[in-house]
Design a protein around this motif. Sequence first.
Motif, PDB file in Angstrom:
ATOM      1  N   ALA A 144       9.967  -9.674   0.484  1.00 26.94           N
ATOM      2  CA  ALA A 144       8.648 -10.060  -0.025  1.00 26.94           C
ATOM      3  C   ALA A 144       7.573  -9.813   1.032  1.00 26.94           C
ATOM      4  CB  ALA A 144       8.668 -11.534  -0.434  1.00 26.94           C
ATOM      5  N   VAL A 145       7.893 -10.095   2.294  1.00 28.91           N
ATOM      6  CA  VAL A 145       6.951  -9.838   3.390  1.00 28.91           C
ATOM      7  C   VAL A 145       6.696  -8.342   3.533  1.00 28.91           C
ATOM      8  CG1 VAL A 145       6.607  -9.984   5.885  1.00 28.91           C
ATOM      9  CG2 VAL A 145       7.581 -11.916   4.658  1.00 28.91           C
ATOM     10  N   LEU A 146       7.750  -7.561   3.435  1.00 36.30           N
ATOM     11  CA  LEU A 146       7.613  -6.105   3.558  1.00 36.30           C
ATOM     12  C   LEU A 146       6.699  -5.557   2.468  1.00 36.30           C
ATOM     13  CD1 LEU A 146       8.454  -3.499   4.962  1.00 36.30           C
ATOM     14  CD2 LEU A 146      10.497  -3.458   3.532  1.00 36.30           C
ATOM     15  N   GLY A 147       6.912  -6.023   1.233  1.00 36.36           N
ATOM     16  CA  GLY A 147       6.083  -5.542   0.131  1.00 36.36           C
ATOM     17  C   GLY A 147       4.638  -5.986   0.251  1.00 36.36           C
ATOM     18  N   ALA A 148       4.430  -7.282   0.537  1.00 38.78           N
ATOM     19  CA  ALA A 148       3.069  -7.795   0.680  1.00 38.78           C
ATOM     20  C   ALA A 148       2.367  -7.142   1.865  1.00 38.78           C
ATOM     21  CB  ALA A 148       3.101  -9.317   0.856  1.00 38.78           C
ATOM     22  N   GLY A 149       3.135  -6.856   2.920  1.00 37.76           N
ATOM     23  CA  GLY A 149       2.566  -6.189   4.089  1.00 37.76           C
ATOM     24  C   GLY A 149       2.109  -4.775   3.773  1.00 37.76           C
ATOM     25  N   LEU A 150       2.894  -4.066   2.958  1.00 39.69           N
ATOM     26  CA  LEU A 150       2.492  -2.714   2.548  1.00 39.69           C
ATOM     27  C   LEU A 150       1.187  -2.760   1.762  1.00 39.69           C
ATOM     28  CD1 LEU A 150       5.920  -1.180   1.435  1.00 39.69           C
ATOM     29  CD2 LEU A 150       4.487  -0.387   3.316  1.00 39.69           C
ATOM     30  N   GLY A 151       1.083  -3.736   0.859  1.00 40.54           N
ATOM     31  CA  GLY A 151      -0.141  -3.875   0.093  1.00 40.54           C
ATOM     32  C   GLY A 151      -1.328  -4.192   0.979  1.00 40.54           C
ATOM     33  N   PHE A 152      -1.121  -5.085   1.947  1.00 39.30           N
ATOM     34  CA  PHE A 152      -2.205  -5.455   2.855  1.00 39.30           C
ATOM     35  C   PHE A 152      -2.621  -4.283   3.731  1.00 39.30           C
ATOM     36  CE2 PHE A 152      -3.522  -7.027   7.058  1.00 39.30           C
ATOM     37  CZ  PHE A 152      -4.674  -7.720   6.695  1.00 39.30           C
ATOM     38  N   LEU A 153      -1.656  -3.478   4.176  1.00 39.31           N
ATOM     39  CA  LEU A 153      -1.956  -2.343   5.045  1.00 39.31           C
ATOM     40  C   LEU A 153      -2.869  -1.345   4.349  1.00 39.31           C
ATOM     41  CD1 LEU A 153      -1.459  -0.898   7.749  1.00 39.31           C
ATOM     42  CD2 LEU A 153       0.561   0.168   6.708  1.00 39.31           C
ATOM     43  N   TRP A 154      -2.779  -1.251   3.029  1.00 40.71           N
ATOM     44  CA  TRP A 154      -3.649  -0.355   2.263  1.00 40.71           C
ATOM     45  C   TRP A 154      -5.113  -0.691   2.517  1.00 40.71           C
ATOM     46  CZ3 TRP A 154      -2.684   3.859  -0.742  1.00 40.71           C
ATOM     47  CH2 TRP A 154      -3.721   4.312  -1.579  1.00 40.71           C
ATOM     48  N   PHE A 155      -5.412  -1.998   2.645  1.00 38.34           N
ATOM     49  CA  PHE A 155      -6.783  -2.450   2.847  1.00 38.34           C
ATOM     50  C   PHE A 155      -7.120  -2.675   4.321  1.00 38.34           C
ATOM     51  CE2 PHE A 155      -5.301  -4.064  -1.280  1.00 38.34           C
ATOM     52  CZ  PHE A 155      -6.193  -3.421  -2.119  1.00 38.34           C
ATOM     53  N   ASN A 156      -6.085  -2.798   5.162  1.00 33.28           N
ATOM     54  CA  ASN A 156      -6.299  -3.078   6.581  1.00 33.28           C
ATOM     55  C   ASN A 156      -6.283  -1.814   7.438  1.00 33.28           C
ATOM     56  OD1 ASN A 156      -4.595  -4.405   9.369  1.00 33.28           O
ATOM     57  ND2 ASN A 156      -6.611  -5.147   8.746  1.00 33.28           N
ATOM     58  N   ALA A 157      -5.937  -0.669   6.810  1.00 35.67           N
ATOM     59  CA  ALA A 157      -5.911   0.591   7.550  1.00 35.67           C
ATOM     60  C   ALA A 157      -7.321   0.934   8.033  1.00 35.67           C
ATOM     61  CB  ALA A 157      -5.368   1.707   6.661  1.00 35.67           C
ATOM     62  N   PRO A 158      -7.446   1.530   9.232  1.00 40.45           N
ATOM     63  CA  PRO A 158      -8.767   1.838   9.794  1.00 40.45           C
ATOM     64  C   PRO A 158      -9.597   2.744   8.896  1.00 40.45           C
ATOM     65  CG  PRO A 158      -7.016   2.143  11.416  1.00 40.45           C
ATOM     66  CD  PRO A 158      -6.348   1.961  10.097  1.00 40.45           C
ATOM     67  N   PRO A 159     -10.877   2.443   8.673  1.00 43.59           N
ATOM     68  CA  PRO A 159     -11.541   1.204   9.089  1.00 43.59           C
ATOM     69  C   PRO A 159     -11.196   0.072   8.122  1.00 43.59           C
ATOM     70  CG  PRO A 159     -13.102   2.617   7.941  1.00 43.59           C
ATOM     71  CD  PRO A 159     -11.821   3.387   8.030  1.00 43.59           C
ATOM     72  N   ALA A 160     -10.819  -1.067   8.642  1.00 42.19           N
ATOM     73  CA  ALA A 160     -10.305  -2.162   7.827  1.00 42.19           C
ATOM     74  C   ALA A 160     -11.366  -2.732   6.887  1.00 42.19           C
ATOM     75  CB  ALA A 160      -9.773  -3.267   8.732  1.00 42.19           C
ATOM     76  N   SER A 161     -10.939  -3.012   5.647  1.00 36.37           N
ATOM     77  CA  SER A 161     -11.809  -3.703   4.689  1.00 36.37           C
ATOM     78  C   SER A 161     -11.705  -5.207   4.860  1.00 36.37           C
ATOM     79  CB  SER A 161     -11.423  -3.324   3.255  1.00 36.37           C
ATOM     80  OG  SER A 161     -11.517  -1.938   3.053  1.00 36.37           O
TER      81      SER A 161
END
Length: 360
Positions: free
Chosen positions: A245-262
């Motif tokens: 669950a952490v891996l999946g939620a982390g992938l989703g978060f990385l989509w928005f946190n990738a530089p430049p972070a939203s």
Amino acid sequence: MFYWLVDFAGTVPALNVFRYITFRTGGAVVTGALFVFLFGPWIIDNLRLRQGKGQPIRSDGPQSHLMKVGTPTMGGLMILSGLVVSTLLWANPRNPYVWIVLAVTLGFGFVGFYDDYLKVTKQSHNGFSGRTRLAIEGLIAVAACYAFVRLGRDPLSSSLVLPFFKDLALNFGWFFVIFGAFIVVGAGNAVNLTDGLDGLAIVPVMIAAASFGMISYLAGNAVFSDYLQINYVAGTGELAVLCGAVLGAGLGFLWFNAPPASIFMGDTGSLALGGMLGSIAVAVKHEIVLAVIGGLFVLEAVSVIVQVTSFKLTGKRVFRMAPIHHHFEQKGWTEPQIVIRFWIISVVLALVGLSTLKLR
């Protein structure tokens, strides 16, 4: 919730697939990622609306960070929401280890949320008292480690297991509760210190979560643990679902946190995820392996300790700026260079840590 479908497996053989931890772990990864992908924009918009100026940026830090003014924080709420929903859907609700680790994660997340809230509302880098924060984290960790000791098999439950040895373990007795709490609190704050650049913390957390998902599955399986000659801890295999669950939620978060972070993860996410990794390591008796797999987090924390100690004793700084990722920024490394190189280090350390499962 889906685990309860196993009760109907007698009449519907196809539902037997829900018995398998591996299948439910995969489901948790997909669910966590989809949840954050779908609800992430809505969460970001609401946080931006409520926070106004967003997370305050240090004026004495790297000048490139001033461009990030106005970016909302508390992105950990995205990760935690995806994590909780995914875990409740796919994990076995009868497993006590899942609830203990989930309680630590949410407890640390609440502490981080309150700290982020104070920083945003006061537009200051100072949250609430550091001693108070550590005391609350310590109480949560002590309660969790006490529960782990009561759940486990004596004397293993109160022992520190040393990697590379088949049967060598140091029995700490009830002092292990304090030792385990130190691991959990230390892991939470180490990840917190690492969260300073776009995408820097979340990927090493995902790598560590994937590694400990594998370790949890193996340590909770009597056949595999006997083959690998690692300590069998009944029930911990279910923690693989939480790691998924952490891996999946982390992938989703990385989509928005990738530089430049939203959006920034904030203490809400970093403290929660670090506490989760620490509690899983204690539960599966791989505390030392956590220091290897999470070696990047250890390096970040040690750099701060060394910097503060050196300045207090000698008035001189060892690094240009701490934590150490800021040191490399001051040396001229670009943010993407630092982030990607630190990701590479995390992958290498994870491989070294996983090798301890076989080298006995």
